[in-house]
Each structure stands twice: as structure tokens, then as C-alpha cells.
Scaffold this motif. Structure first.
Motif, PDB file in Angstrom:
ATOM      1  N   ALA A  14       0.830  -1.211   0.000  1.00 52.17           N
ATOM      2  CA  ALA A  14       0.000   0.000   0.000  1.00 52.17           C
ATOM      3  C   ALA A  14       0.862   1.257   0.000  1.00 52.17           C
ATOM      4  O   ALA A  14       0.552   2.237  -0.691  1.00 52.17           O
ATOM      5  N   ALA A  15       1.970   1.223   0.762  1.00 51.16           N
ATOM      6  CA  ALA A  15       2.864   2.386   0.821  1.00 51.16           C
ATOM      7  C   ALA A  15       3.489   2.666  -0.539  1.00 51.16           C
ATOM      8  O   ALA A  15       3.573   3.819  -0.974  1.00 51.16           O
ATOM      9  N   GLY A  16       3.921   1.606  -1.229  1.00 49.50           N
ATOM     10  CA  GLY A  16       4.514   1.785  -2.554  1.00 49.50           C
ATOM     11  C   GLY A  16       3.531   2.373  -3.543  1.00 49.50           C
ATOM     12  O   GLY A  16       3.859   3.297  -4.308  1.00 49.50           O
ATOM     13  N   ILE A  17       2.310   1.864  -3.532  1.00 44.75           N
ATOM     14  CA  ILE A  17       1.273   2.376  -4.440  1.00 44.75           C
ATOM     15  C   ILE A  17       0.932   3.819  -4.092  1.00 44.75           C
ATOM     16  O   ILE A  17       0.837   4.685  -4.974  1.00 44.75           O
ATOM     17  N   TYR A  18       0.761   4.090  -2.798  1.00 45.21           N
ATOM     18  CA  TYR A  18       0.399   5.433  -2.349  1.00 45.21           C
ATOM     19  C   TYR A  18       1.461   6.459  -2.751  1.00 45.21           C
ATOM     20  O   TYR A  18       1.142   7.518  -3.315  1.00 45.21           O
ATOM     21  N   LEU A  19       2.718   6.158  -2.460  1.00 40.42           N
ATOM     22  CA  LEU A  19       3.789   7.101  -2.780  1.00 40.42           C
ATOM     23  C   LEU A  19       3.916   7.322  -4.285  1.00 40.42           C
ATOM     24  O   LEU A  19       4.218   8.429  -4.744  1.00 40.42           O
ATOM     25  N   THR A  20       3.682   6.264  -5.054  1.00 37.95           N
ATOM     26  CA  THR A  20       3.746   6.395  -6.513  1.00 37.95           C
ATOM     27  C   THR A  20       2.651   7.322  -7.020  1.00 37.95           C
ATOM     28  O   THR A  20       2.891   8.180  -7.881  1.00 37.95           O
ATOM     29  N   VAL A  21       1.458   7.195  -6.462  1.00 34.30           N
ATOM     30  CA  VAL A  21       0.321   8.008  -6.908  1.00 34.30           C
ATOM     31  C   VAL A  21       0.467   9.459  -6.479  1.00 34.30           C
ATOM     32  O   VAL A  21       0.359  10.374  -7.304  1.00 34.30           O
ATOM     33  N   ILE A  22       0.742   9.688  -5.186  1.00 35.59           N
ATOM     34  CA  ILE A  22       0.748  11.079  -4.698  1.00 35.59           C
ATOM     35  C   ILE A  22       1.967  11.865  -5.170  1.00 35.59           C
ATOM     36  O   ILE A  22       1.959  13.094  -5.172  1.00 35.59           O
ATOM     37  N   SER A  23       3.011  11.153  -5.572  1.00 35.53           N
ATOM     38  CA  SER A  23       4.202  11.851  -6.074  1.00 35.53           C
ATOM     39  C   SER A  23       4.133  12.068  -7.585  1.00 35.53           C
ATOM     40  O   SER A  23       5.061  12.630  -8.175  1.00 35.53           O
ATOM     41  N   GLY A  24       3.036  11.617  -8.214  1.00 36.74           N
ATOM     42  CA  GLY A  24       2.875  11.828  -9.655  1.00 36.74           C
ATOM     43  C   GLY A  24       3.810  10.981 -10.492  1.00 36.74           C
ATOM     44  O   GLY A  24       4.161  11.355 -11.609  1.00 36.74           O
TER      45      GLY A  24
END
Length: 230
Positions: free
Chosen positions: A38-48
Motif C-alpha cells: 500500500a505504501a509503494g502504491i500510495y507514494l507512486t500516486v501522490i508523487s505523480g
């Protein structure tokens, strides 16, 4: 918004604790694997970084590891844990691909074959010294060791070559520590799966392997997940 990462880290600590206090329960191990994915997906999304190959390959590796956690309990073709070994090998191949995208290879990188051979020789020596019987799974474990050793070396290489000072240096150090923690956890898993050990003794003090493994594995994966920001 990147600070929400620490909420995933807190969830990882809590779920990891549940697994440690309830060893052998697959559902708790799977739950402990959710935060790093979840952290990997989240950081990928919010960092564009949804279009960044590095981030996508890292997330792919995290997901493959999640599946590997689930299927490691199964045997195939008489080889213990083979489905899990295959998926974890896939995860490392995805990580290797990410590192090669982040810092493309050059001819002078061929010297890295030397530490790779050194790591492999050391692992074979320890296997013989500890008299670990891999049985029919030996060829698969050897191939896996070759892949994870390459992942660790190339992860460290990527971390070193992306250090720029400041926050960049911290994130590079995070990646370096993450790949090292991963291989440490795998060493413990090998002892537990193929040698039946539940603890090791260091200076006469018994240390349980399960807690050490889960801390290094989940901690390492959380740090690798954070590397999407590198």
C-alpha cells in the motif's frame, strides 16, 4: 502528503507485532505484507510517478513479494516452497529492472561480478558448514540466490550513484538499507525452511529467528517502497 507514509509504517509495526506473537498464522503474515504494498502504491500516486518506470517496477516487485508470501507454503514438483521462491525471484527481477532503469549500466559496471561471485561463494560455504540440506529444491535455491545477490549489489550501486546530498542522500541510504535487510531476512527464512531452526545462538544467547525475519523483511520492503521517491 508524503508524511502519510509513516502511517503505513506504523501499521506495519502493529501488524508485524501481531504476526510475531502469533507465529505460523498465514493470515497475520499476509496482513503484515499489506502496508508495504500500500505504501509503494500510495507514494507512486501522490508523487505523480504513475508514468515513471522505476516506481512502477518497484510496486510490481512489492506485489510479487505479497504473492510470494502467500504461496511459499506450497510445494511443486517435489520442491519445497517452489511457488514462493518463483514469485520472490520475480520480485527481485523487477527490482533489478527498476535499478537498471534508474541508473543505466555501463561497461565499467562489469567489476560488480566480483562481489556477486564472492557473495555466492560465501553462501555456498555457509550452507556446507551449517550442513543445510536443501534436497530437491537445491537448484531453485541456487538460482534464487544468484538473483537476490544481484538485486542487493545493484540496489547498493543505485543508492550510491544517486547520492546528491541532503534529502537525496537520506533516500539513497534508505534504499541501501532496504535491500540489505531483505537478504538478511531471506537467510533466516532459509534456516527455518530447510534446516528446521527456530533460533540461532550469538555469544551464547538464543535469538528467535521468526521475529528477526519479519522485522528485516517487512522493514526492508517498507524502505524499498519509499525508494519510489528517489
Amino acid at each position: 502528503m508524503e508524511y502519510f507514509y509513516f502511517l503505513f509504517l506504523a501499521a506495519e509495526i502493529v501488524l508485524g507485532y501481531f504476526y510475531i506473537t502469533r507465529p505460523g498464522r498465514l493470515k497475520y503474515k499476509m496482513a503484515a505484507s499489506v502496508p508495504f504494498v500500500a505504501a509503494g502504491i500510495y507514494l507512486t500516486v501522490i508523487s505523480g510517478r504513475l508514468t515513471f518506470p522505476y516506481a512502477l517496477l518497484i510496486v510490481g516487485g512489492l506485489c510479487a513479494s505479497f504473492i510470494g508470501d502467500w504461496v511459499l507454503k506450497y510445494d511443486l514438483f517435489g520442491m519445497k516452497g517452489l511457488p514462493g521462491i518463483v514469485f520472490f525471484a520475480l520480485a527481485h527481477i523487477l527490482y533489478i529492472s527498476a535499478f537498471s532503469v534508474r541508473v543505466p549500466f555501463a561497461a565499467y559496471d562489469l567489476w560488480l561480478i566480483l562481489p556477486w561471485i564472492g557473495m555466492l561463494d560465501g553462501e555456498i560455504f555457509l550452507k556446507k558448514k551449517l550442513k543445510i540440506d536443501l534436497g530437491a529444491t537445491a537448484p531453485a535455491v541456487l538460482i534464487y540466490a544468484m538473483i537476490i545477490n544481484a538485486m542487493v549489489i545493484l540496489g547498493i550501486r543505485t543508492a550510491v550513484l544517486t547520492i546528491n546530498g541532503g534529502m537525496s542522500a537520506l533516500r539513497s541510504a534508505v534504499l541501501m538499507l532496504g535491500v540489505i535487510m531483505f537478504i538478511v531476512s531471506d537467510a533466516g527464512v532459509c534456516l527455518m525452511m530447510f534446516d528446521g531452526r527456530t533460533e540461532i545462538k550469538i555469544k551464547g544467547k538464543a535469538i528467535k529467528l521468526d521475529p528477526v525475519n519479519i522485522v528485516n523483511y517487512c522493514g526492508g520492503q517498507m524502505l524499498i517502497a519509499a525508494s519510489v521517491l528517489v
